[in-house]
Design an enzyme around this catalytic site. Structure first.
Site, PDB file in Angstrom:
ATOM      1  N   ASN A  98       0.853  -1.181   0.000  1.00  0.00           N
ATOM      2  CA  ASN A  98       0.000   0.000   0.000  1.00  0.00           C
ATOM      3  C   ASN A  98       0.892   1.235   0.000  1.00  0.00           C
ATOM      4  OD1 ASN A  98      -1.523   2.208   1.704  1.00  0.00           O
ATOM      5  ND2 ASN A  98      -3.098   0.853   0.903  1.00  0.00           N
ATOM      6  N   CYS A 128      -6.986   7.637   2.487  1.00  0.00           N
ATOM      7  CA  CYS A 128      -6.809   7.672   3.942  1.00  0.00           C
ATOM      8  C   CYS A 128      -7.362   8.982   4.482  1.00  0.00           C
ATOM      9  CB  CYS A 128      -5.342   7.540   4.333  1.00  0.00           C
ATOM     10  SG  CYS A 128      -5.140   7.609   6.122  1.00  0.00           S
ATOM     11  N   ILE A 189     -14.014  -0.806   0.756  1.00  0.00           N
ATOM     12  CA  ILE A 189     -13.920   0.616   1.009  1.00  0.00           C
ATOM     13  C   ILE A 189     -12.823   0.894   2.049  1.00  0.00           C
ATOM     14  CG2 ILE A 189     -16.337   1.109   0.511  1.00  0.00           C
ATOM     15  CD1 ILE A 189     -16.927   1.156   3.502  1.00  0.00           C
ATOM     16  N   ASN A 190     -12.254   2.098   1.977  1.00  0.00           N
ATOM     17  CA  ASN A 190     -11.467   2.596   3.094  1.00  0.00           C
ATOM     18  C   ASN A 190     -12.461   3.009   4.186  1.00  0.00           C
ATOM     19  OD1 ASN A 190      -9.392   3.775   4.730  1.00  0.00           O
ATOM     20  ND2 ASN A 190      -8.194   4.136   2.870  1.00  0.00           N
TER      21      ASN A 190
END
Lengths: 300, 259
Positions: A98, A128, A189-190
């Site tokens: 990531n 984020c 999803i984040n």
């Protein structure tokens, strides 16, 4: 029974991945689980230089979930390449890295550094919610999402997953933008933006006031978004958001995900990945499914 | 690859769960494996049955009964999770993971030891006190009614303070330490302001000190990076965030930055 799935040309032995930031680089989990049984370890976000992360408190409980504001504390890409890749290569699992950044240049720098590294996939973190600049800003605007995807794809040495933010009105539009930019897959999803207030102290619980909500509380939102995205793009989809059981994993596959990632559950139970994999196999046996790919997108 | 294998969450039989003071209880559960492994200053995760309360509650280990295969925990009933634990009855099971964290280093113990505890920071010091050799002075403070005093008195001289003045000196444990000018190798656990005062005192008197820190935790085993504290290092910023659950909860006083 076939559990193998293919994400952008990379064969995974099973569809169970880890959600970035909930599994470190696997070291903390190795005493509890056999990392060889995980389809793909998605490591915690890595930036071009070490990031200190946010001040504590960084984590709070919410009903059926947690809110975090860690802020992508990480030792930087050089330390990652030196320490974590050799560790993970000791196991028969796929590695996805990531990538975190505040600017397009920073994302590109990490991807360039990793281009010759021994990893299988990259995941571009444009979602984020816990860093002030960059991060989510790229994930909520289609033009910016496309631009950063294109720039990173141009230097990437591995297939590129773009991780999407749920904090948008139309997530399918962002997914299509990532596809135009050259993404090889999308993951979602984040976390969902949230906040908690300590009513005794009359103050926010987290140092950053707001943070990212995750866990079973967000699962219905995630399933809906995976369904929308899977129908909007012609890319492999990695679904996540509150998966706690094998049947939860099956739900994401049926919504259209080709693989799933286990996130918050890892923090609550270090053997969660194994329990979910075993649960998915049991569900397939019980319902007479021979190939996990046969579950993908079965709902109309 | 050689790995130490660990079990995750396990259900353990509750032996007892009795009040020690108002809103403070002692829970004893059976786990020969954990009792064998545990060291003073470590903690365990307790998991709620209520599925809305997902995060574990980190509870420090008060006593390790290796022969009996039991751990003793002392906890304050402050929130929804710990209030749920208060209702647990002997014979029921509690879901536990541990032991976790680093614990105190007993190598640092000297001929003179000074143990400083505040509130529910006191229980994790009991097992430590049982294992310290040499002369041990124990200064502890409580909001109101003290607890565990009889057990601590078997390990050394105990000096008590209470915030409401109902027992011992009025004030906190550091008031006793400062007023008497106590010295020794320091082991401390308690609220952050008290630990900051211990740190300053230890620096002034040039005493070695270990502090057991408290921070909101997530996973408890080093993964979520939710519970961090500033620790001095050689980086440009002069510090990095270290995990309280895994790198701690015990830190050398000199390395912690309270700010």
């Amino acid at each position: 029974m076939n559990l193998g799935v293919n994400i952008a040309g990379v064969e995974l032995k099973n569809p169970i991945m880890t959600a970035s930031g909930t599994f470190g680089s696997g070291k903390d989990f190795a005493p509890y689980v056999d990392l060889n049984r995980i389809g793909c370890v998605v490591v915690k976000g890595v930036a071009s230089t070490p990031w200190p992360g946010n001040r504590p408190p960084r984590i709070a409980e919410a009903y059926g979930g947690i809110i975090n504001a860690v802020g992508l504390q990480n030792p930087g890409v050089d330390a990652f390449c030196q320490d974590d890749i050799p560790f993970l290569r000791g196991f028969d699992t796929r590695i996805a890295v990531n990538i975190a950044g505040r600017t397009i240049d920073e994302y590109v720098e990490v991807a360039e550094r990793l281009a010759t590294a021994d990893v299988d996939l990259l995941e571009l973190n444009i979602s984020c919610p816990n860093v002030k600049e960059g991060g989510v800003a790229f994930g909520v605007d289609p033009a910016m999402a496309e631009a950063v995807t294109r720039a990173v794809k141009a230097v990437a040495g591995q297939p590129l997953i773009v991780k999407l933010s749920p904090n948008v009105t139309d997530i399918a539009a962002i997914a299509r933008a990532a596809e135009r930019g050259g993404a090889d897959a999308v993951s979602l999803i984040n976390t969902l933006l949230g906040a908690r207030i300590d009513v005794r102290r009359r103050a926010f619980v987290l140092s950053t006031k707001q943070g990212g909500l995750s866990g079973p509380a967000v699962k219905p939102v995630a399933v809906r978004m995976v369904y929308e995205v899977a129908r909007a793009v012609d890319l492999p989809v990695i679904g996540m958001g509150g998966i706690m059981t094998g049947e939860d994993a099956a739900e994401f596959l049926m919504a259209g995900a080709n693989a799933v990632a286990v996130g918050t559950a890892n923090l609550l139970n270090p053997t969660a990945t194994m329990d979910i994999l075993d649960g998915l196999v049991a569900f397939m046996e019980e319902t007479g499914v021979d190939d996990v790919n046969d579950l993908v997108g079965v709902v109309e | 690859m050689c790995q130490e294998n660990r079990t995750g969450r396990v259900h353990c039989m509750i032996v007892s769960n009795e009040p020690l003071a108002e809103d403070v209880r002692e829970l004893v559960f059976e786990s020969p494996a954990m009792a064998d492994e545990a060291r003073p200053g470590q903690f365990v995760n307790l998991y709620c049955r209520h599925q809305g309360q997902l995060l574990p509650r980190p509870i420090s280990i008060c006593e390790i009964d290796r022969a009996g295969g039991r751990l003793h925990l002392v906890y304050a009933c402050r929130g929804k999770g710990t209030r749920e634990f208060a209702d647990y009855r002997p014979g029921e099971r509690v879901e536990v993971m541990g032991p976790l964290g680093n614990g105190f280093s007993l190598d640092a113990a000297g001929p003179e030891n000074l143990v400083i505890g505040g509130g529910v920071g006191t229980p994790p010091l009991l097992e430590l006190c049982k294992r310290l050799t040499g002369r041990t002075t124990i200064a502890v403070s409580f909001r109101s009614a003290p607890y565990l005093i009889d057990r601590l008195e078997r390990c050394g001289e105990v000096l008590v303070a209470t915030r409401d003045g109902s027992a011992g000196v009025r004030g906190n444990a550091m008031k006793i330490v400062e007023d008497r000018g106590l010295t020794g190798n320091i082991f401390a656990c308690g609220p952050t302001p008290m630990l900051a005062a211990v740190q300053a005192y230890a620096a002034r008197r040039d005493l070695p000190a270990q502090l057991s820190l408290e921070e909101r935790m997530g996973c408890g085993f080093g993964c979520c990076v939710g519970c961090v504290t500033k620790v001095r290092d050689a980086s440009e910023a002069g510090f990095s965030y270290r995990k309280v659950c895994k790198d701690g909860p015990v830190f050398a006083a000199g390395e912690v930055i309270f700010s």
